[in-house]
Every structure is written in C-alpha cells, then in structure tokens.
Design a protein around this motif. Structure first.
Motif, PDB file in Angstrom:
ATOM      1  N   ALA A 158       0.842  -1.203   0.000  1.00 35.63           N
ATOM      2  CA  ALA A 158       0.000   0.000   0.000  1.00 35.63           C
ATOM      3  C   ALA A 158       0.876   1.251   0.000  1.00 35.63           C
ATOM      4  CB  ALA A 158      -0.919   0.007   1.220  1.00 35.63           C
ATOM      5  N   LYS A 159       0.443   2.264  -0.726  1.00 38.72           N
ATOM      6  CA  LYS A 159       1.138   3.548  -0.693  1.00 38.72           C
ATOM      7  C   LYS A 159       1.127   4.041   0.744  1.00 38.72           C
ATOM      8  CE  LYS A 159       0.248   7.260  -3.350  1.00 38.72           C
ATOM      9  NZ  LYS A 159      -0.372   8.029  -4.468  1.00 38.72           N
TER      10      LYS A 159
ATOM     11  N   ARG B 243       0.217   9.400   1.489  1.00 35.66           N
ATOM     12  CA  ARG B 243      -0.883   9.460   0.530  1.00 35.66           C
ATOM     13  C   ARG B 243      -1.116  10.867  -0.016  1.00 35.66           C
ATOM     14  NH1 ARG B 243      -4.476   4.628   2.086  1.00 35.66           N
ATOM     15  NH2 ARG B 243      -2.784   3.144   2.409  1.00 35.66           N
TER      16      ARG B 243
ATOM     17  N   PRO C 258      -1.666   2.943   6.527  1.00 35.71           N
ATOM     18  CA  PRO C 258      -3.068   2.823   6.929  1.00 35.71           C
ATOM     19  C   PRO C 258      -3.673   1.437   6.709  1.00 35.71           C
ATOM     20  CG  PRO C 258      -2.721   4.742   5.512  1.00 35.71           C
ATOM     21  CD  PRO C 258      -1.494   3.883   5.401  1.00 35.71           C
ATOM     22  N   TYR C 259      -2.939   0.516   6.039  1.00 33.66           N
ATOM     23  CA  TYR C 259      -3.546  -0.799   5.760  1.00 33.66           C
ATOM     24  C   TYR C 259      -3.376  -1.758   6.945  1.00 33.66           C
ATOM     25  CZ  TYR C 259      -5.301  -4.498   2.597  1.00 33.66           C
ATOM     26  OH  TYR C 259      -6.051  -5.489   1.993  1.00 33.66           O
ATOM     27  N   HIS C 260      -2.121  -2.031   7.349  1.00 32.96           N
ATOM     28  CA  HIS C 260      -1.917  -2.965   8.460  1.00 32.96           C
ATOM     29  C   HIS C 260      -1.096  -2.362   9.598  1.00 32.96           C
ATOM     30  CE1 HIS C 260      -2.771  -5.622   4.970  1.00 32.96           C
ATOM     31  NE2 HIS C 260      -3.428  -6.335   5.849  1.00 32.96           N
ATOM     32  N   GLY C 261      -0.909  -1.047   9.540  1.00 31.70           N
ATOM     33  CA  GLY C 261      -0.353  -0.355  10.693  1.00 31.70           C
ATOM     34  C   GLY C 261       1.159  -0.428  10.876  1.00 31.70           C
ATOM     35  N   TRP C 262       1.911  -0.886   9.883  1.00 31.58           N
ATOM     36  CA  TRP C 262       3.366  -0.859  10.025  1.00 31.58           C
ATOM     37  C   TRP C 262       3.859   0.587  10.029  1.00 31.58           C
ATOM     38  CZ3 TRP C 262       6.395  -5.258   7.109  1.00 31.58           C
ATOM     39  CH2 TRP C 262       5.874  -6.496   7.488  1.00 31.58           C
TER      40      TRP C 262
END
Lengths: 167, 439, 445
Positions: free
Chosen positions: C90-91, C94, C106-110
C-alpha cells in the motif's frame, strides 16, 4: 394547486444552504439542520425500475433513522481514523426543480433534483451522482428543520465512495 | 502465457518463505491469462437460488468477459448459455432478471426456450439454407451450471471438474451458512454494485485478512465501542448494536480449504446482538451447542475461489466480483438472510449490513481506499516482492482440533485469524490454474 | 527492445542530414523502452528544495510509473523511497506533501521513519515469522535522490551516475537561475497540472524551439504590442508589461550542454520591465555586469533532459512532465521566484507568468494544440521522416563568444535560436540512453 411563491423561495434557499454547507464541509452547521428524530435514507434499487421502498425488509444504501447516526459519520471524518476520508473529494452540489408537494402548519413535503459533482484527489477523477431529493421539513422559527431526507440515486453503480456528503 | 513466465512470480519454500512478485497485480499479460484460465476456465459464482426461484425465471450476468444467462426450467433444473443469439450474436435476455417461456431475440425475431432450444427461425420457409442445415445446430451454446446449498456456479469451460469436487472443504462452511434457517436463505431485495481501482486478487485476499481489521476499520470499531457505551449510559439510542469481534492478531484461526478456497474465523463477544444470535437458544435446540456456536457465535468469512466471499459475522453478506482490467474491479454485494426470520431479526440484520458493508457503509470505503493505495504501490517495481510469512512457524498442514470438530479436512490450519499462511493455499491454486489449467 | 530495432530510427550524417523516424513518437514498444531506459533509468527532476524545507517534510510524486516519496531528515538530508509498504504494497504517504515523524501505513499499521527504517511491525510478538526473519529486511526500498542549486532529482536506477556528472553543462545555467536572489528561490503557492495529447518528446523539443515562437505565439505578441500602444496613447499603465523579445531582432542563439541538456537564449530589449530587471542596478552590484546581463537581460530556456525546463525570460517557470502513454503527457507547472523580492516585483512576476504560461495563459494553449496536431500527423506513417537540418552549416563546436564569458562546458553553439542543430544532441543522447545496457531488473529470476 396554486404555487406559493414565497414558500417555494424560502424552501429553495434552505435546500441551497444545506448543499452549500456540504460543499464547504461545515458539518456542525449541517447537523444543526436536522431534527433529533430524523431519517436520512438512500434506498437501493432492486431492478431496472424497482426501488427498494421497504427498509425493514429490503436493503438500503444508507439508512440512518436517528441523528446520532449522522453524527457517527461526521465523527468518522473528524477522527482521522478512516483512510477513505483523509483526502476528501472537492464537491459541488447543484439543486434544482424545487417543488412543494404538500404544505401545512405542521410540515412541508418537498421534491427536488440534484447533481452532486465530486473531484477525487486520489484518483484524479471526476464522478457524480444525480437523482431526486424528497424532504419532509418542519417549520422552525423563520426557517425549517429536516425531519426526513430521502435520496433516490439514479446512477447507482458506486465509484468507490457514497456517503452523506456525496449526494 | 507460458508456465515458466508465471511460475517465477511465486516463491514457495515451506517453513522458510512464501513470496509473490507484485507484477501479478499489474502485468496485463498475467491479467489476460487469468481471464482465460481462471475466470473463463474455472467455476465462478453467479447467483443464489433465491434470485431465480420459479420455473422460467432467468438471470443474466458475466463470466469473465462472456455474457451468460442462467435459467430454471419447469422441473426446477438450472441451465446456462452464452447470452448471444446463434444468428447474429445479439444479447437475447437483456434485463438483469425476468421470467419468460419464450426468449425472442429482438434483432431478427428468432425464438428460444429456457432450455436453450431454438423454437422458431423467422421466415424459415423462404430461407434457402444450404443442404447441411439442421435447425438444432442453432440451439444456444450451453455452459456448465450447477449449485450447492443454494449457491449457483457456472463455468464456460465445459470440461471443468464437478462442482462438488471443486468446492472441496468450502462445502462444510456453505452448509453451515445455509442452515441458519430450515427453510434456507434468500437474497434480500436491494443490490449494490461498486467499482474500485485495484486488482481483483486484493478482494480475494482482503476478505480473509484478519490482520488489517483494527487498522483499516479503526474508525468503525471505535464508533461501535462509543455507541455501546452511550447506549449503556442512556438506555437506548443504539439500534444497530455493531458486532465487536475479538482480536484477530491473537485469537481465532484460518483454514486453506483446497482449490484456492480459504476462510477465517473469530469469536464474537456480543454474538447475542446478531440476527441469528437473537434466536440462539432455539438454534442450539435445532443444531446442537457446538454447531450453534460456529454458526452464531463465530464470525466466518469464506472465500470461494476466485470470486465470492460468504460473510457471516457482522451481518450476512454475499460479495462477488468481476475484474474489469488488471487495475479495476467491479463488486456486487447482497444482504442474504434466513427465510422466515422474525421481523426484529431481519431489521437488525439489515441495519448491521448497511452500517458496515458496501461502498456506502462505514467500513468498506476504507478497504477500497487501501486497494487503490496498493495498486499504486505495486507499480513501484523497484520494490517488487512481498511475503505471506506471518504465522509461518505455527501453521500446520491438515486439520487442527477445531476443524476436526466440524468434520473439516482442510489443507492447512492456523491458530490466529491474522496469520497469512492461508494465502499459500490461495496462490498455489493461482499458479496451478495459470500453469496447468483447471482440473 | 533490441538496439538494432531502435538505431535505424535516427539518421545522423553530420554536415549532411539529421533525421528521425516519426515512429519514435507513436510506437508503443519505443514508449515502453523509454520508460525503462530513460524515465526509470536516468535522473528525473521531481521537486524544488522549497517544497519540502523542514525536517520531516515529505513530498510524493511518480518517477516513470513508480510511486516515490522524498523526505528530509532532522539534519536536512534528503531521502527517497518507493512509496509502497514492504508488507502489502500500500502507498504509505498518501498526500502530495506533509510533515510527520512517523509514517504509519493505513492498511496494516506498520510504521516507518523518514529515513525509511521500519520502526514497528504490528503484533510482532504473535507473528511466528520464519527463523530467517530480520526486521531490517522490511525497511522501505531506497532510491537515489540528490539536489543541485535547490533542484531535487531522483532516480529509481541506483547505479546511475552522480547527479553533478549527469547535469554537465547545465549546472552553470542552473546557478544563474538560482542566484537571482542571495537567499535562493522558492516555488510560489499555486501548482497547475495539465494534460495534452502528444508525445513527451515534443515537450523537450518545443521548450527550446526558437523557430515556432512568432508563428504559434503570434496572437500573444500582437496583444503585447496592442497593450503597449494603448498604454502609450492613453497615458495609462500597462500592468502586465509583456516581455517582447522579437520586435528589435536582438542577438540570440542555442547551446548543447551534454547528456541531452540544451538551452536557447535571446536578449530582451525591455528587460527592465522584468521582475529581476526592476532590480537591475542592485543585481549588477551583487553579481557583476556579465552575470547580471545573463540573468536579467537574456531570456533563457534550459531543458534538463528528459523532463524539466527552467524558464527565465517571460517571467520564471519550472515546467516538468511525465508521459502517460506514447500519445499523452501530463505537465506540472510552477512559478518560481527569488526569496524576499520586493512586493512590486513579485506581483509583476506573477502577472507575467499567468499571462503567458500554463494551459490557462495566452501562449501555452497554442503549443499544446501543435503537439496534438503533430501527434495526429505522426500517424501518417507514409510520410515517416523529418529532419532537423535548419542551421546545419552554422553549428560551432564548443562555446561561442557570448557563452565563453561564463563557461566553456558547451558542446555546440548556434548563432540563431531558430536553428535546429541542438536537436542532434537531444536525439544522439536519446539513442545512447535507449540502447545502453541497464543493470538486470530485480525480479527476473
């Protein structure tokens, strides 16, 4: 029915004010237009010409039967926790064909047409919804408050986003 | 596409690493091969029984790029055809669904029946067709159609294996889904279609991704908590009662079910707030304690490869998709419910469905935003590999105790919903289909 | 694409003819190779220092097809990364630009820092990664970033030559541009993006095409003249004071500067009407007569190959572009100005910028129309070749007398800005980039 030009003008101005508040993202003022016990409703379509009119047995796209549910959606924008609402689309609502369908001291039923244009920054893309507004307004002081807003979207394939500000 | 052009994009070293090359989401050649080998070579979910319940009902849709029509004959048997007149190719059934004994092509008036047989060729008497003419050569082109537990699948590939074999371990969960009511399930009126930027495989991943839940849906989960708190304080106000699943990073589990099908499960604390949970005690009576727990107390998301997910947790949803290009996907969502459920349960189910699902809900838009962000990120070809290594050391091949308890023999079991090992099953099937074709 | 499938498209016979085959503007295979060899193999202009001035500022853009993020760390150092999470792609950043110490996907919080290091993997304690797991393997993928005179370039080819070497003879002219103010330059707020039909190489040609100016921009120069007349007649003020380099036939010419970079110049008679010209005397004092003349009195348009032009003449513009396909191009334009210039000069600069440049100005739309017309014309492949032979006999090796005052790092000079000899360098460089051997792409195992 004789057209009540004065009332039509006042109602039109009220609808344009709501549209402008959405475009300016003045959510708090927008919420103030609604009754505590209100309904914000976008029914889904069942077939080419069949709209889902029975919300307790059929699916709606959005069915918010309490102002707290409207507040939920405003809260989500302000929370910063929703990635879909980080880059809000730039919106311009057009409202026209405003007609009073029924008017009494208790309530006013209004039909109007809308086109809500969205420029989406993530995708560099323009999308829009168009359709009908059906309002039930209550007289409030020298203006109105919204008891019911039913939105019939005529182009119902959703390009990624459909929220209260998209229509 | 040659098998060797596909195979290098998956690195599968059990116990060590499982990687996919991000070109699988962006390469137009891969996309074309997927259309041919997967979407037009395999079984594809097309509809639910309740969408064409009566004799002579038809339902039109697309399988891959191909227009198809599914029909039900007088005896309740399903048929499927390429939805194109054998004369000049015009689509014959034009509406999404309908009911007709005769299908008359609006272009030159040829008439077919719902079994696909040609009934009438207009002005056949003056046709002067060649000697080889056989009227029956003009029957509609059949495709394979079959159903399981009310879920209808179709395949353009008439040599595809039997549907039951294809569904493999998914059948256990399809039964569980269907048995919510003794009278079966029904798709509720109100279909929503949305499109998004992002390869279709992200749909097949994200629907069984337990790891993203608390990040992507943070706003939803926070809201659900706030509503519950407010309702407790004010005694009222929360008429949705949002479902709050337990932490998928540490609990629940997932299974690879064979042929690319995968599922995740997580226990739900407030399951008695669910549509089916409202009926929990009578459910226990009907199906027993253990099965009732799986059906009502446990969120399940079952992805039947390659194009549909059965959601049973936060309401009940059928979500299926169709790729429009390597970059764009079209998704169709329906609320599905037990036939004859009490009005209160039906209403609860609908409100929970609208609250979470769909491009107009409070959760799906955030998923779609991530698909968009991933698709853009995948074009960063200087950073091409990603792994599905989370849970690598703890997943096991075959069944765990939970699986055995429901008669499930999965390919692999994992002890947390957030583990990524289920994707190994998904992408092993992907490689197999693209390099060897469907069984 | 094999070199032999490219080379025949450029016919290069010095002194005789220089031709290109118009398929270079329309062939999708050529376009694909350009993305790999040029846009993802070479240095690409991406931003100006003033667009990310502070510690932890970031700026996102695309290099070729690849999303990148540029950041500035606590010590002012620039970093660049592929803008994709190492977990699921994911970008990460943003927005176009921002300021943040932690980049949380924002996808898996890394979570990463602006140096690209991974700070946190969500629920690592329950991850059960394989034994070979190394957290640092998940740092963001680094790209090359460097800047010169405030202009930031990036390359996704980490084996590209040093930026200073790449810029070659263009550096002198970048310095001239930058030294307009002792405090440097700043991009003014207000970015415009436009798209047009037409291959990107026309941008690189047209920006140093002196031959089209009086034809394509005839309406602009007529308007400028009319304004002057009217102002003179009515004793009124012409607020824009369009810069008119054509009426008195002043001295002009072109230079090729190495690695595809090129410049054309023309002396501006009414240069004291320019933003910098209004400060001319102070400028002479600061930088000396020779440099002052080059900076304020000489219109310069400098192409830094392959994707940016620095305009200093009719106002000051940064124009850079990105190909969308062989037929479509996206252009980003900014007004750039000396930090701390007087209010009157700033306003003058802005009005002149808006007057001429941008898809909403009085000049650029006519250029875009010609790109569209050329692109259509190029598909007339029965008329496949065009030459760049104008000025063929007047090309001078090395610097001419004018440029020798400031630099010797010039490959060729030409005495007329309308000459086409500078394009020989453009396309020799194109051929060199297109046919060179690139490091093996990661992934093709």
């Amino acid at each position: 029915m004789a057209i009540d030009l004065q009332l039509t003008a006042e109602v039109t101005d009220f609808l344009l004010e709501e549209a402008d508040l959405l475009d300016r993202r003045d959510w708090d003022s927008w919420l103030e237009l609604y009754e505590e016990q209100c309904l914000f409703w976008i029914p889904a379509w069942e077939d080419d010409d069949v709209l889902c009119e029975d919300p307790d047995n059929e699916v709606s796209l959005i069915y918010l039967d309490d102002k707290n549910r409207l507040k939920d959606r405003v809260w989500r924008i302000n929370s910063g926790l929703s990635s879909s609402l980080i880059r809000m689309p730039r919106m311009a609502h057009m409202v026209s064909n405003v007609r009073i369908k029924e008017a009494s001291a208790e309530r006013i039923l209004v039909h109007a047409k809308f086109q809500a244009n969205a420029y989406k920054l993530d995708e560099h893309r323009v999308d829009f919804f168009f359709g009908d507004y059906h309002y039930e307004l209550l007289p409030k002081g020298d203006s109105f408050s919204i008891k019911t807003k039913k939105v019939i979207i005529r182009n119902d394939i959703i390009p990624r986003q459909l929220d209260f500000f998209s229509v | 596409m040659k098998p060797e052009d596909v195979k290098w994009r998956i690195i599968d070293k059990p116990g060590e690493t499982f990687k996919v090359h991000r070109s699988i989401y962006t390469d137009p050649e891969i996309y074309k091969a997927e259309l041919e080998e997967i979407f037009e070579g395999n079984w594809i979910y097309v509809a639910h029984d309740s969408q064409l319940p009566n004799a002579n009902d038809y339902f039109t849709t697309m399988v891959g790029r191909q227009p198809v029509v599914i029909s039900r004959d007088d005896e309740g048997k399903l048929h499927g055809f390429i939805n194109a007149c054998t004369h000049r190719g015009a689509k014959i059934c034009r509406k999404k669904k309908g009911n007709a004994k005769n299908w008359s092509c609006p272009y030159h008036g040829w008439v077919f029946n719902p079994q696909g047989e040609i009934l009438d060729i207009k002005s056949l008497d003056t046709a002067n067709y060649p000697d080889g003419f056989q009227k029956s050569d003009y029957n509609l082109t059949p495709i394979k159609v079959d159903s399981y537990a009310g879920f209808i699948f179709a395949s353009i590939n008439t040599e595809v294996q039997e549907l039951e074999d294809h569904l493999a371990g998914a059948k256990v969960f399809m039964d569980m889904f269907s048995e919510q009511s003794e009278q079966g399930l029904e798709i509720l009126p109100g279909t929503s279609v949305y499109t998004h930027h992002g390869n279709w495989k992200m749909q097949a991943e994200n629907g069984v991704d337990g790891y993203h839940l608390d990040v992507v849906h943070a706003s939803y989960l926070t809201l659900a908590g706030m509503r519950a708190k407010e309702a407790a304080e004010a005694a009222g106000g929360d008429n949705i009662k949002a479902i709050q699943p337990q932490n998928p990073d540490t609990t629940g589990g997932n299974y690879a079910l064979g042929n690319g099908h995968v599922m995740i499960w997580i226990d739900i604390a407030n399951f008695r707030d669910r549509g089916l949970g409202l009926q929990y005690d009578s459910l226990v009576e009907r199906v027993g304690e253990h099965r009732a727990k799986w059906m009502a107390g446990r969120l399940r998301q079952v992805m039947i490869y390659p194009n549909v997910i059965l959601f049973d947790g936060i309401s009940t949803q059928m979500r299926h998709w169709r790729p429009l290009s390597q970059d764009e996907t079209e998704v169709t969502v329906n609320c599905i419910a037990p036939v004859g459920e009490p009005a209160e349960s039906r209403k609860r189910r609908l409100r929970q469905y609208e609250d979470f699902y769909g491009a107009s809900g409070l959760a799906t838009p955030d998923d779609l935003t991530e698909f968009d962000a991933c698709q853009e990120g995948y074009y960063g070809a200087k950073s091409p590999w990603q792994d599905f290594d989370r849970g690598m050391k703890s997943h096991q091949m075959g069944a765990d105790d939970d699986a055995r308890s429901i008669g499930l023999e999965p390919e692999s079991s994992a002890e947390r919903a957030a583990d990524e090992s289920l994707y190994h099953g998904e992408y092993r099937q992907w490689v197999k289909l693209l390099s060897e074709g469907a069984d | 694409m094999k070199p032999e499938n490219i080379k025949w498209r450029v016919v290069d016979k010095p002194g005789e003819t220089f031709k290109v085959h118009r398929s270079i503007y329309t062939d999708p295979d050529i376009y694909q190779t350009e993305l790999e060899q040029i846009f993802e193999g070479n240095w690409i202009y991406i931003a100006h220092d003033s667009q990310l001035p502070n510690a932890n500022d970031y700026f996102t853009t695309l290099v070729g097809r690849q999303p990148v993020v540029i950041s500035r760390d606590d010590e002012g150092k620039l970093h660049g990364f592929i803008n994709a999470c190492t977990h699921r792609g994911a970008k990460i950043c943003r927005k176009k630009k921002g300021n943040t110490k932690n980049w949380s996907c924002p996808y898996h919080g890394w979570v990463f820092n602006p140096q690209g290091e991974i700070l946190d993997i969500k629920s690592l304690d329950t991850a059960n990664y394989p034994d070979s797991f190394q957290k640092s393997d998940y740092d963001l993928t680094r790209i090359k970033v460097d800047s010169y005179a405030g202009f930031i370039f990036a390359s996704v080819n980490t084996e590209v030559q040093e930026l200073k070497d790449h810029l070659a003879g263009a550096k002198v002219f970048m310095d001239l541009f930058n030294e307009q103010s002792a405090e440097g330059l700043e991009i003014l707020p207000g970015t415009s993006v436009y798209t047009h039909h037409g291959n990107w190489k026309m941008q690189a040609e047209n920006g140093v095409d002196g031959y089209h100016v009086d034809t394509v921009h005839a309406s602009y120069f007529r308007i400028a003249a009319n304004r002057n007349e009217r102002a003179a007649k009515e004793g009124a003020e012409d607020k824009v004071k369009a810069i008119d380099p054509l009426t008195e036939q002043p001295r002009n010419g072109t230079y090729t500067l190495g690695n595809g970079h090129q410049l054309f110049w023309i002396d501006v008679p009414n240069f004291r009407d320019r933003g910098l010209g209004m400060e001319y005397d102070a400028l002479v004092e600061r930088v000396g007569e020779v440099k002052a003349k080059w900076m304020a009195a000489r219109l310069r348009q400098l192409v830094i190959y392959p994707n940016v032009i620095l305009f200093d003449g009719i106002s000051t513009q940064m124009r850079h572009w990105r190909p969308l396909s062989q037929d479509e191009t996206e252009v980003t334009v900014n007004c750039i100005a000396p930090v701390g210039e007087p209010a009157e000069s700033r306003t003058r600069r802005l009005r002149q910028y808006e007057d001429f440049y941008g898809a909403s100005g009085l000049a650029t739309p006519d250029d875009l129309t010609e790109f569209d017309a050329c692109q259509d014309g190029y598909y007339g492949i029965k008329s496949a070749w065009h030459d760049f032979n104008r000025g063929m006999t007047q090309i001078i090796d090395g610097p001419d007398d004018v440029v020798a005052e400031i630099t010797t790092e010039v490959l060729n000079s030409a005495p007329h800005m309308a000459d086409e000899g500078l394009y020989h360098h453009n396309y020799r460089n194109w051929l060199k980039l297109m046919t060179r051997k690139m490091p093996t792409q990661q992934g093709a195992v």
